[in-house]
Design a protein around this motif. Structure first.
Motif, PDB file in Angstrom:
ATOM      1  N   SER A 126       0.813  -1.217   0.000  1.00  0.00           N
ATOM      2  CA  SER A 126       0.000   0.000   0.000  1.00  0.00           C
ATOM      3  C   SER A 126       0.844   1.264   0.000  1.00  0.00           C
ATOM      4  O   SER A 126       0.642   2.146  -0.841  1.00  0.00           O
ATOM      5  CB  SER A 126      -0.918  -0.045   1.209  1.00  0.00           C
ATOM      6  OG  SER A 126      -2.126   0.527   0.936  1.00  0.00           O
ATOM      7  N   GLU A 157       2.764   6.191  -7.335  1.00  0.00           N
ATOM      8  CA  GLU A 157       1.876   7.155  -7.995  1.00  0.00           C
ATOM      9  C   GLU A 157       2.550   8.515  -8.127  1.00  0.00           C
ATOM     10  O   GLU A 157       2.495   9.148  -9.180  1.00  0.00           O
ATOM     11  CB  GLU A 157       0.579   7.283  -7.196  1.00  0.00           C
ATOM     12  CG  GLU A 157      -0.364   8.318  -7.753  1.00  0.00           C
ATOM     13  CD  GLU A 157      -1.567   8.533  -6.846  1.00  0.00           C
ATOM     14  OE1 GLU A 157      -2.320   9.478  -7.145  1.00  0.00           O
ATOM     15  OE2 GLU A 157      -1.742   7.801  -5.866  1.00  0.00           O
ATOM     16  N   SER A 158       3.201   8.969  -7.063  1.00  0.00           N
ATOM     17  CA  SER A 158       3.874  10.268  -7.137  1.00  0.00           C
ATOM     18  C   SER A 158       5.051  10.228  -8.108  1.00  0.00           C
ATOM     19  O   SER A 158       5.330  11.206  -8.790  1.00  0.00           O
ATOM     20  CB  SER A 158       4.328  10.717  -5.751  1.00  0.00           C
ATOM     21  OG  SER A 158       5.296   9.828  -5.241  1.00  0.00           O
ATOM     22  N   SER A 211       1.367   3.933  -3.313  1.00  0.00           N
ATOM     23  CA  SER A 211       1.094   5.369  -3.222  1.00  0.00           C
ATOM     24  C   SER A 211       2.350   6.179  -3.547  1.00  0.00           C
ATOM     25  O   SER A 211       2.265   7.244  -4.154  1.00  0.00           O
ATOM     26  CB  SER A 211       0.559   5.728  -1.835  1.00  0.00           C
ATOM     27  OG  SER A 211       1.558   5.539  -0.863  1.00  0.00           O
TER      28      SER A 211
END
Length: 158
Positions: free
Chosen positions: A35, A42-43, A39
């Motif tokens: 998780s 994604e950045s 995330s």
């Protein structure tokens, strides 16, 4: 009275997180580890996409600030127009190649006018020289344009 589903009969309630872990420990651990990684990924992807847009567009549209790949045709077009107006110039204003040719013709006509009886011969030689000069300049211009257009040089046989 019926006992709660996760109540062992002693009134102890098991937290839902522990129940999820007990039902699928491998999925729980992968979810807990992956998780934050996803995330963070994604950045990174958004940063890479922003970089690609910056390389393509630059700071923004037009020739202000950092230029991008999309600004190359605009830059080349403005540069060619600037060079063309400088080289071509105007015979009336006396600028560029046309201005030089105009001054040359005026000087040669002035020279022929003092030639007396030989003036027609001098004017004929001057006309031949000026036409030859225009042909050379025109041919060079066409070759430069043909080199700038992909495939045009092959069509013209250069």
């Amino acid at each position: 009275m019926a006992a709660a589903p996760n109540d062992g009969g002693g009134g102890l309630t098991i937290p839902p997180v522990v129940l999820r872990f007990a039902s699928a420990p491998q999925g729980f651990i992968l979810g807990a580890v992956l998780s934050p990684l996803i995330s963070g990924l994604e950045s990174v992807v958004v940063g890479i996409l922003d970089l690609i847009v910056f390389v393509f567009q630059g700071d923004g549209p037009g020739l202000v600030g950092t230029l991008g790949l999309a600004d190359i045709p605009l830059f080349v077009g403005e540069t060619l127009v600037g060079v063309g107006s400088t080289v071509g110039g105007s015979a009336v204003d006396g600028t560029g190649i046309l201005g030089v040719v105009d001054r040359l013709v005026e000087a040669l006509v002035g020279f022929a006018s003092v030639g007396g009886p030989a003036a027609p011969i001098i004017l004929a030689a001057e006309v031949v020289a000026v036409v030859y000069l225009f042909v050379v300049i025109g041919r060079r211009t066409i070759l430069v344009i043909a080199d700038a257009i992909p495939g045009a040089a092959g069509i013209l046989g250069t």
